[in-house]
Design a protein around this motif. Structure first.
Motif, PDB file in Angstrom:
ATOM      1  N   ARG A 155      11.576 -27.499  20.901  1.00 50.59           N
ATOM      2  CA  ARG A 155      12.233 -26.737  19.938  1.00 50.59           C
ATOM      3  C   ARG A 155      13.707 -26.322  20.667  1.00 50.59           C
ATOM      4  N   ALA A 156      13.682 -26.423  21.907  1.00 52.64           N
ATOM      5  CA  ALA A 156      14.963 -26.201  22.497  1.00 52.64           C
ATOM      6  C   ALA A 156      15.994 -26.923  22.016  1.00 52.64           C
ATOM      7  N   LYS A 157      17.317 -26.411  21.928  1.00 46.05           N
ATOM      8  CA  LYS A 157      18.584 -26.868  21.320  1.00 46.05           C
ATOM      9  C   LYS A 157      19.468 -27.472  22.562  1.00 46.05           C
ATOM     10  N   SER A 158      19.425 -26.652  23.510  1.00 45.40           N
ATOM     11  CA  SER A 158      20.380 -27.113  24.618  1.00 45.40           C
ATOM     12  C   SER A 158      19.841 -28.116  25.535  1.00 45.40           C
ATOM     13  N   ARG A 159      20.344 -29.211  25.732  1.00 43.52           N
ATOM     14  CA  ARG A 159      19.747 -30.270  26.758  1.00 43.52           C
ATOM     15  C   ARG A 159      19.330 -29.996  27.882  1.00 43.52           C
ATOM     16  N   PHE A 160      20.075 -28.889  28.582  1.00 45.93           N
ATOM     17  CA  PHE A 160      19.543 -28.408  29.817  1.00 45.93           C
ATOM     18  C   PHE A 160      18.239 -27.900  29.832  1.00 45.93           C
ATOM     19  N   PHE A 161      17.988 -26.791  28.799  1.00 41.94           N
ATOM     20  CA  PHE A 161      16.651 -26.351  28.631  1.00 41.94           C
ATOM     21  C   PHE A 161      15.617 -27.004  28.186  1.00 41.94           C
ATOM     22  N   LYS A 162      16.230 -28.130  27.519  1.00 39.45           N
ATOM     23  CA  LYS A 162      15.002 -29.385  26.904  1.00 39.45           C
ATOM     24  C   LYS A 162      14.539 -30.146  28.205  1.00 39.45           C
ATOM     25  N   THR A 163      15.496 -30.458  29.185  1.00 38.10           N
ATOM     26  CA  THR A 163      14.943 -31.084  30.330  1.00 38.10           C
ATOM     27  C   THR A 163      14.218 -30.234  31.208  1.00 38.10           C
ATOM     28  N   VAL A 164      14.636 -28.841  31.642  1.00 39.35           N
ATOM     29  CA  VAL A 164      13.788 -28.230  32.549  1.00 39.35           C
ATOM     30  C   VAL A 164      12.483 -28.003  31.947  1.00 39.35           C
ATOM     31  N   TYR A 165      12.546 -27.535  30.520  1.00 36.21           N
ATOM     32  CA  TYR A 165      11.017 -27.395  29.949  1.00 36.21           C
ATOM     33  C   TYR A 165      10.142 -28.687  30.195  1.00 36.21           C
ATOM     34  N   GLY A 166      10.916 -29.511  29.699  1.00 39.04           N
ATOM     35  CA  GLY A 166      10.356 -30.867  29.642  1.00 39.04           C
ATOM     36  C   GLY A 166       9.786 -31.340  30.970  1.00 39.04           C
ATOM     37  N   ILE A 167      10.425 -31.202  32.287  1.00 43.51           N
ATOM     38  CA  ILE A 167       9.992 -31.323  33.322  1.00 43.51           C
ATOM     39  C   ILE A 167       8.585 -30.767  33.864  1.00 43.51           C
ATOM     40  N   PHE A 168       8.616 -29.088  33.283  1.00 44.82           N
ATOM     41  CA  PHE A 168       7.583 -28.446  33.573  1.00 44.82           C
ATOM     42  C   PHE A 168       6.389 -28.816  32.564  1.00 44.82           C
ATOM     43  N   ALA A 169       6.654 -29.362  31.271  1.00 45.19           N
ATOM     44  CA  ALA A 169       5.618 -29.534  30.421  1.00 45.19           C
ATOM     45  C   ALA A 169       4.801 -30.790  30.856  1.00 45.19           C
ATOM     46  N   LEU A 170       5.421 -31.641  31.942  1.00 38.18           N
ATOM     47  CA  LEU A 170       4.484 -32.793  32.139  1.00 38.18           C
ATOM     48  C   LEU A 170       4.412 -33.708  31.432  1.00 38.18           C
ATOM     49  N   GLY A 171       5.242 -33.665  30.326  1.00 32.73           N
ATOM     50  CA  GLY A 171       5.081 -35.153  29.121  1.00 32.73           C
ATOM     51  C   GLY A 171       3.716 -34.654  28.344  1.00 32.73           C
ATOM     52  N   TRP A 172       3.361 -33.419  28.306  1.00 31.54           N
ATOM     53  CA  TRP A 172       2.427 -33.067  27.260  1.00 31.54           C
ATOM     54  C   TRP A 172       2.688 -33.060  25.698  1.00 31.54           C
ATOM     55  N   ARG A 173       1.670 -33.789  24.932  1.00 34.16           N
ATOM     56  CA  ARG A 173       2.064 -34.278  23.935  1.00 34.16           C
ATOM     57  C   ARG A 173       0.936 -33.932  22.854  1.00 34.16           C
ATOM     58  N   GLY A 174       0.088 -33.074  23.252  1.00 32.27           N
ATOM     59  CA  GLY A 174      -0.924 -32.557  22.428  1.00 32.27           C
ATOM     60  C   GLY A 174      -1.910 -33.727  21.857  1.00 32.27           C
TER      61      GLY A 174
END
Lengths: 462, 183
Positions: A194-213
């Motif tokens: 959902r994040a719009k900014s690339r920075f937050f997308k990346t940071v949340y992405g790292i901690f989400a470990l590639g979760w895809r449900g």
């Protein structure tokens, strides 16, 4: 967790009607991603951060001059450090109770409060850890507590409750962190998407470990989560039991009692729920979360506080009864000194805060009044601090030898460190509610009625 | 189990989107009856029924049991070695192997090892962390973490055939059918 929501007739719902999977997801993610940060957040964060600086200043003074800056003396060698350690650890226990024990009992109302209760646990344990670490006097050598191969060829004394405490608290901190983080992973994926900014997308992405449900991932995830809950449940009880062993295994009058473990565990849950309420009441107001943290949650927590408060009151009664029934002059003298000695004010203040105040929760009117609930919870928090003060100080200040009797009072550095850890707690908590979803999004989705079918009127997801 | 087999060719698989969980379940049953064994579903919330319909296995509980046993053994071995072998110290004539006082640390290590196994075992079996997966390239897949349901038939499924699989998925209640590009 996918059972239909059961609800006793006539009680408020655990999620306000009209929500869909999509609206729940939007509402919680938007707090982190879209909404304007409320002014209250800045004020609260600034105050907490300032207090945290007080803590750092106090620690600097302590390290520079030594533990002599504290009010400790002989015989009161355990003062604020232990009182505050037990107070903070106890507060943390409600988080684990909510996230683990209520999960195992399938209490679905826990869902909306479990994430920040877990965060509260984690931060409370961090605050608790500060005290024993500093109390050892030379914190840079605190690793001596751990068994590791060393040139001195020494190992720690595994028969000591103080070492059991090292293992119990560090295991508790680790498991709480894992439980909290693992619970966050699917929500971090939601934030990443959902994040719009690339920075937050990346940071949340790292901690989400590639979760895809993926369904196979969810299955193992739920198994892991449930097993963690099953493991955390005996763990949380063991932690405060071991904390009480620090006292009960010694022979000091007023400490050497078999009632200590259950009485400490109940006290921990009591103070922890009071703290959850203290945090939840302002949070739901500021962030408009009354849909998710409903009156039902506040009422249920009030009932838990009342029940554990009664157990704690029973503990106080039994302490006095044991002292009388044991016919041991030291135990009797101890109990009498608590009630009439130089620290009698703390004992009677404790009775007022922890025994009398929660009795108001018998009244439905009080349980329905948010302001009164908040006030009662604040008083209980104070009361639980006083409880540890009474236990630690009154017992130690009256040694077996009257010649070594002394009094005790915290110095300005004792108080500044204690108030400072509240700043550390607040700072971590404010950062958490700003950058992470304070309510578990994926678990809230499972609470939506018919969450697995398409809701009527739900068009293309925004 | 540990991540997925490599796929050659331009297409990683076919991804069908559904509006709710029941449509997804019907689609999985349809696919299974057509002989597809390696399908994967993506849902915004945990759905045990979907996992059962896919017919996969979950070996995590056994792993955690071994983790817990390893913790208990480590706890006892550490304390026995410390107090009986490495640094025997007579305190009040008590036995060196004073096992009742070893229980607490054994218990804590049992919990610690089991919890670590639960978390890292789950990640390992799921093949995580894996920051990128081909399905992320499909536009609209971000709704899988929000409110939509997806079914993937990967190209490594023995039954996979571009045209036939497309026909099979079109016969379900899908709202959108996309090809997943193979990076």
């Amino acid at each position: 967790m996918s059972q239909p929501t059961q609800q006793p007739p006539g009680s408020p719902p655990i999620i306000a009607p009209g929500h869909t999977i999509s609206s729940v997801s939007d509402k919680i993610t938007s707090i982190v991603l879209k909404r304007h940060t409320p002014r209250g957040w800045y004020v609260g964060f600034a105050i907490s951060f300032a207090l945290m600086m007080v803590m750092l200043g106090s620690i600097a003074k302590l390290l520079f001059e030594g533990v002599g800056v504290w009010g400790l003396n002989v015989p009161v060698g355990w003062g604020f450090a232990i009182i505050n350690f037990v107070w903070w650890i106890g507060i943390g226990h409600a988080g684990t109770l909510i996230s683990a024990i209520l999960l195992l009992f399938r209490q679905e109302w826990r869902t909306s409060i479990n994430r920040f209760a877990e965060a509260m646990t984690l931060f409370a344990v961090a605050c608790a850890g500060v005290f024993p670490l500093l109390h050892v006097g030379r914190p840079w050598l605190a690793y001596w507590l751990l068994p590791y191969p060393n040139t001195m060829s020494l190992t720690p004394q595994f028969r000591s409750p103080l070492l059991w405490d090292v293992f119990a608290v560090s295991t508790y901190a680790t498991v709480s962190l894992l439980f909290w983080y693992i619970g966050l992973v699917p929500d971090l994926a939601s934030l990443r998407d959902r994040a719009k900014s690339r920075f937050f997308k990346t940071v949340y992405g790292i901690f989400a470990l590639g979760w895809r449900g993926a369904a196979t991932h969810w299955e193992r995830y739920e198994t892991a989560y449930l097993l963690l809950a099953g493991l955390a449940t005996p763990l949380v009880i063991s932690v405060h039991t071991v904390v009480s062993f620090d006292f009960a295994v010694s022979i000091i009058p007023g400490w050497h009692a078999t009632i200590f473990p259950p009485y400490f565990v109940a006290g921990a849950i009591y103070s922890g729920f009071a703290m959850v309420m203290t945090l939840a009441i302002p949070l739901r107001k500021v962030y408009g979360l009354q849909d998710f943290i409903t009156m039902r949650h506040l009422q249920n927590m009030a009932k838990v506080i009342l029940a554990t408060g009664l157990i704690v009151a029973y503990g106080y009664a039994m302490e006095v009864f044991f002292a009388w029934y044991s016919a041991n002059p030291y135990e009797r003298g101890m109990a009498w000194n608590r009630m009439t000695g130089p620290f009698a004010w703390s004992y009677w203040a404790l009775m007022l805060c922890n025994v009398i105040t929660p009795q108001f929760l018998w009244l439905k009117k009080v349980r329905n009044n948010v302001a009164l609930l908040f006030l009662i919870c604040l008083i209980v928090n104070v009361g639980m601090w006083l409880e540890r003060f009474v236990i630690v100080v009154t017992s130690l200040s009256r040694d077996f030898l009257p010649s070594s009797w002394d009094t005790y009072a915290g110095t300005v550095w004792d108080w500044s460190l204690y108030v400072g850890t509240m700043g550390l707690f607040g700072t971590l908590l404010f950062l958490f509610i700003r950058f992470l979803p304070m309510i578990s999004i994926f678990e809230m989705r499972t609470l939506v009625p018919h969450s697995k079918q398409k809701a009527p009127g739900e068009g293309e997801a925004s | 189990m540990f991540g997925n087999p490599k796929v050659k060719g331009p297409v990683f698989g076919l991804l069908a989107e559904y509006e709710d969980g029941n449509a997804l379940l019907d689609a999985i049953r349809h696919g299974r009856s057509a002989g597809y064994e390696r399908m994967e579903a993506y849902t915004p919330l945990p759905m045990h029924e979907v996992f059962e319909a896919l017919g996969d296995k979950n070996r995590l509980p056994l792993l955690v049991l071994f983790g817990g046993i390893a913790g208990a053994v480590t706890g006892f071995a550490l304390q026995y070695w410390s107090h009986v072998i490495h640094y025997p110290y007579n305190i009040g004539g008590r036995p060196l192997n004073s096992w009742p006082s070893f229980i607490v640390v054994m218990f804590e290590l049992t919990i610690l090892f089991a919890a670590l196994t639960a978390v890292f075992g789950m990640l390992l079996l799921n093949g995580l962390p894996r920051p990128h997966h081909p399905v992320f390239d499909v536009p609209g897949f971000e709704e899988a973490s929000h409110s939509r349901f997806f079914l993937l038939v990967p190209a490594y499924d023995p039954e996979f055939h571009m045209e036939r699989t497309k026909q099979m998925l079109s016969a379900t209640a899908t709202v959108q059918l996309s090809e997943v590009p193979n990076p």
